[in-house]
Scaffold this motif. Structure first.
Motif, PDB file in Angstrom:
ATOM      1  N   LEU A 247       7.934  72.139  31.017  1.00  0.00           N
ATOM      2  CA  LEU A 247       9.098  71.242  31.262  1.00  0.00           C
ATOM      3  C   LEU A 247       8.457  69.889  31.298  1.00  0.00           C
ATOM      4  O   LEU A 247       9.186  68.775  31.055  1.00  0.00           O
ATOM      5  CB  LEU A 247       9.565  71.527  32.932  1.00  0.00           C
ATOM      6  N   LEU A 248       6.979  69.595  31.782  1.00  0.00           N
ATOM      7  CA  LEU A 248       6.596  68.292  31.785  1.00  0.00           C
ATOM      8  C   LEU A 248       6.414  67.733  30.362  1.00  0.00           C
ATOM      9  O   LEU A 248       6.860  66.701  30.242  1.00  0.00           O
ATOM     10  CB  LEU A 248       5.291  68.237  32.462  1.00  0.00           C
ATOM     11  N   VAL A 249       6.016  68.503  29.499  1.00  0.00           N
ATOM     12  CA  VAL A 249       5.975  68.156  28.031  1.00  0.00           C
ATOM     13  C   VAL A 249       7.287  67.708  27.728  1.00  0.00           C
ATOM     14  O   VAL A 249       7.248  66.724  26.795  1.00  0.00           O
ATOM     15  CB  VAL A 249       5.242  69.171  27.246  1.00  0.00           C
ATOM     16  N   ALA A 250       8.375  68.679  27.629  1.00  0.00           N
ATOM     17  CA  ALA A 250       9.583  68.138  27.450  1.00  0.00           C
ATOM     18  C   ALA A 250      10.052  67.012  28.015  1.00  0.00           C
ATOM     19  O   ALA A 250      10.880  65.920  27.440  1.00  0.00           O
ATOM     20  CB  ALA A 250      10.639  69.088  27.806  1.00  0.00           C
ATOM     21  N   VAL A 251       9.682  66.419  29.310  1.00  0.00           N
ATOM     22  CA  VAL A 251       9.971  65.154  30.013  1.00  0.00           C
ATOM     23  C   VAL A 251       9.327  64.152  29.078  1.00  0.00           C
ATOM     24  O   VAL A 251       9.811  62.973  28.976  1.00  0.00           O
ATOM     25  CB  VAL A 251       9.634  65.392  31.330  1.00  0.00           C
ATOM     26  N   SER A 252       7.956  64.457  28.840  1.00  0.00           N
ATOM     27  CA  SER A 252       7.235  63.307  28.336  1.00  0.00           C
ATOM     28  C   SER A 252       7.445  63.082  26.859  1.00  0.00           C
ATOM     29  O   SER A 252       7.418  61.741  26.415  1.00  0.00           O
ATOM     30  CB  SER A 252       5.811  63.868  28.460  1.00  0.00           C
TER      31      SER A 252
ATOM     32  N   VAL B  20      17.471  66.933  42.422  1.00  0.00           N
ATOM     33  CA  VAL B  20      18.310  66.885  41.276  1.00  0.00           C
ATOM     34  C   VAL B  20      17.656  66.532  39.977  1.00  0.00           C
ATOM     35  O   VAL B  20      17.842  67.297  38.982  1.00  0.00           O
ATOM     36  CB  VAL B  20      19.243  65.869  41.544  1.00  0.00           C
ATOM     37  N   LEU B  21      16.313  65.665  40.219  1.00  0.00           N
ATOM     38  CA  LEU B  21      15.590  65.357  38.692  1.00  0.00           C
ATOM     39  C   LEU B  21      14.643  66.401  38.769  1.00  0.00           C
ATOM     40  O   LEU B  21      14.365  67.384  39.503  1.00  0.00           O
ATOM     41  CB  LEU B  21      14.685  64.543  39.222  1.00  0.00           C
ATOM     42  N   PRO B  22      14.360  66.695  37.252  1.00  0.00           N
ATOM     43  CA  PRO B  22      13.405  67.589  37.099  1.00  0.00           C
ATOM     44  C   PRO B  22      12.039  67.691  37.327  1.00  0.00           C
ATOM     45  O   PRO B  22      11.312  68.549  37.119  1.00  0.00           O
ATOM     46  CB  PRO B  22      13.402  67.512  35.215  1.00  0.00           C
TER      47      PRO B  22
ATOM     48  N   GLN C  50      13.912  76.312  36.507  1.00  0.00           N
ATOM     49  CA  GLN C  50      12.986  75.685  35.483  1.00  0.00           C
ATOM     50  C   GLN C  50      13.426  75.987  33.946  1.00  0.00           C
ATOM     51  O   GLN C  50      13.192  75.262  33.166  1.00  0.00           O
ATOM     52  CB  GLN C  50      11.641  76.243  35.704  1.00  0.00           C
ATOM     53  N   LEU C  51      13.753  77.162  33.702  1.00  0.00           N
ATOM     54  CA  LEU C  51      13.935  77.675  32.306  1.00  0.00           C
ATOM     55  C   LEU C  51      15.109  76.932  32.019  1.00  0.00           C
ATOM     56  O   LEU C  51      15.267  76.420  30.705  1.00  0.00           O
ATOM     57  CB  LEU C  51      14.456  79.428  32.148  1.00  0.00           C
ATOM     58  N   ALA C  52      16.165  76.707  32.713  1.00  0.00           N
ATOM     59  CA  ALA C  52      17.349  76.176  32.485  1.00  0.00           C
ATOM     60  C   ALA C  52      17.142  74.517  31.899  1.00  0.00           C
ATOM     61  O   ALA C  52      17.652  73.859  30.992  1.00  0.00           O
ATOM     62  CB  ALA C  52      18.529  76.208  33.339  1.00  0.00           C
ATOM     63  N   TYR C  53      16.249  73.839  32.732  1.00  0.00           N
ATOM     64  CA  TYR C  53      15.797  72.662  32.515  1.00  0.00           C
ATOM     65  C   TYR C  53      15.376  72.518  31.275  1.00  0.00           C
ATOM     66  O   TYR C  53      15.334  71.480  30.537  1.00  0.00           O
ATOM     67  CB  TYR C  53      14.702  72.066  33.758  1.00  0.00           C
ATOM     68  N   ILE C  54      14.383  73.200  30.925  1.00  0.00           N
ATOM     69  CA  ILE C  54      13.580  73.330  29.759  1.00  0.00           C
ATOM     70  C   ILE C  54      14.362  73.458  28.350  1.00  0.00           C
ATOM     71  O   ILE C  54      14.129  72.671  27.472  1.00  0.00           O
ATOM     72  CB  ILE C  54      12.440  74.492  29.659  1.00  0.00           C
TER      73      ILE C  54
ATOM     74  N   LEU D 246      16.138  69.916  28.099  1.00  0.00           N
ATOM     75  CA  LEU D 246      15.682  69.001  27.623  1.00  0.00           C
ATOM     76  C   LEU D 246      15.009  69.045  26.374  1.00  0.00           C
ATOM     77  O   LEU D 246      15.000  67.918  25.662  1.00  0.00           O
ATOM     78  CB  LEU D 246      14.373  68.624  28.698  1.00  0.00           C
ATOM     79  N   VAL D 247      14.572  70.233  26.096  1.00  0.00           N
ATOM     80  CA  VAL D 247      14.149  70.408  24.642  1.00  0.00           C
ATOM     81  C   VAL D 247      15.352  70.151  23.757  1.00  0.00           C
ATOM     82  O   VAL D 247      15.113  69.508  22.591  1.00  0.00           O
ATOM     83  CB  VAL D 247      13.641  71.617  24.409  1.00  0.00           C
ATOM     84  N   TRP D 248      16.432  70.394  23.841  1.00  0.00           N
ATOM     85  CA  TRP D 248      17.589  70.547  23.089  1.00  0.00           C
ATOM     86  C   TRP D 248      18.003  68.975  23.196  1.00  0.00           C
ATOM     87  O   TRP D 248      18.203  68.528  21.902  1.00  0.00           O
ATOM     88  CB  TRP D 248      18.785  71.214  23.415  1.00  0.00           C
ATOM     89  N   LEU D 249      18.005  68.178  24.094  1.00  0.00           N
ATOM     90  CA  LEU D 249      18.530  66.897  24.505  1.00  0.00           C
ATOM     91  C   LEU D 249      17.223  66.050  23.601  1.00  0.00           C
ATOM     92  O   LEU D 249      17.418  65.140  22.724  1.00  0.00           O
ATOM     93  CB  LEU D 249      18.490  66.248  25.512  1.00  0.00           C
TER      94      LEU D 249
END
Length: 267
Positions: free
Chosen positions: A158-163, A210-212, A240-244, A247-250
């Motif tokens: 998740l953090l890599v997706a955010v970064s 609310v934030l990832p 967590q899976l939903a966020y990943i 965020l990867v898609w976006l």
């Protein structure tokens, strides 16, 4: 997938070569770990009301934070990617016969993994044998430990997706400093790396939930100590899976759209 696996493996092997730098980082993280623990000791000693998380859980939280620092901090960045974007050498990256998002994602993931593998074990081993009250405790059960490992790994993804959004934003700003500052300040605070989320005011906790960012550090660390029950931990892992996935898609969508507008000048 073979390309991304090869990138991950190669970058992991390269990162594992920097053992001296890792040992220096271990010493630094022990120094800061003791300072932060002593600050919280003073806070708990003079607390008027009973805090929502115990001091022992906080101490374990801090040692986990120090051991897996590169797993949970956005400021651990790849300056090479910043240089590629700002210098125009991104043209070479566009010539690769693979998707740029997946290539960069695998590279960033390997860098964090290699650095964490070199640092986490010395810190964890020593932390368990420290004198009380500075010692780290074991998780309350084996199931809690499995949930912690699962949530920690998902938190890394998740953090890599955010970064990735930080690097994507540099295409627009052409200034890594501003993007890094904004993402680092927001990410560290709402991940609970400065103040654990349970110690925040209620209105700040609502924002953090609310934030990832909170799911990358605060969540797995509190799962380890048992502060988050097992049933809530399972629900959190699904979040967590939903966020990943989201965020990867976006991130892929944003990067592909920006690359269509990239103009490289020079000889």
């Amino acid at each position: 997938m073979r390309v991304y696996h090869s990138v991950l493996k190669l970058r992991l092997l390269i990162g594992m070569q920097y053992r001296t730098a890792a040992l220096a980082g271990v010493a630094t993280q022990f120094f800061w770990g003791f300072i932060i623990i002593m600050v919280f000791q003073a806070f708990y000693e003079y607390a008027v009301t009973t805090p929502p998380i115990s001091l022992k859980e906080i101490i374990t939280y801090i040692w986990l934070q120090q051991a897996f620092l590169v797993f949970v901090t956005i400021w651990f960045r790849d300056n090479e990617l910043f240089d590629l974007i700002t210098s125009g050498n991104i043209a070479y990256e566009l010539c690769r016969p693979c998707e740029l998002y997946g290539f960069w994602y695998a590279k960033l993931l390997a860098q964090r993994l290699s650095s964490a593998l070199l640092r986490c074990f010395p810190i964890l081993i020593v932390a368990f044998f420290l004198p009380k009250p500075y010692d780290m405790t074991l998780p309350p059960s084996f199931i809690a430990f499995i949930l912690f490992i699962s949530s920690l790994i998902l938190g890394l993804f998740l953090l890599v997706a955010v970064s990735m959004f930080m690097y994507i934003s540099v295409f627009l700003t052409m200034s890594p400093t501003g993007s890094l500052l904004i993402f680092s300040v927001l990410g560290e605070f709402f991940a609970g790396l400065i103040i654990p989320v349970p110690l925040m005011p209620d209105w700040l906790q609502k924002i953090a939930y609310v934030l990832p960012f909170r799911w990358t550090a605060d969540f797995p660390f509190r799962v380890y100590s048992g502060h988050i029950p097992q049933n809530e931990a399972i629900i959190g892992i699904l979040i967590q899976l939903a966020y990943i996935l989201c965020l990867v898609w976006l991130g892929r969508l944003a990067l592909n759209n920006i690359l269509k507008k990239v103009v490289v000048q020079g000889g």
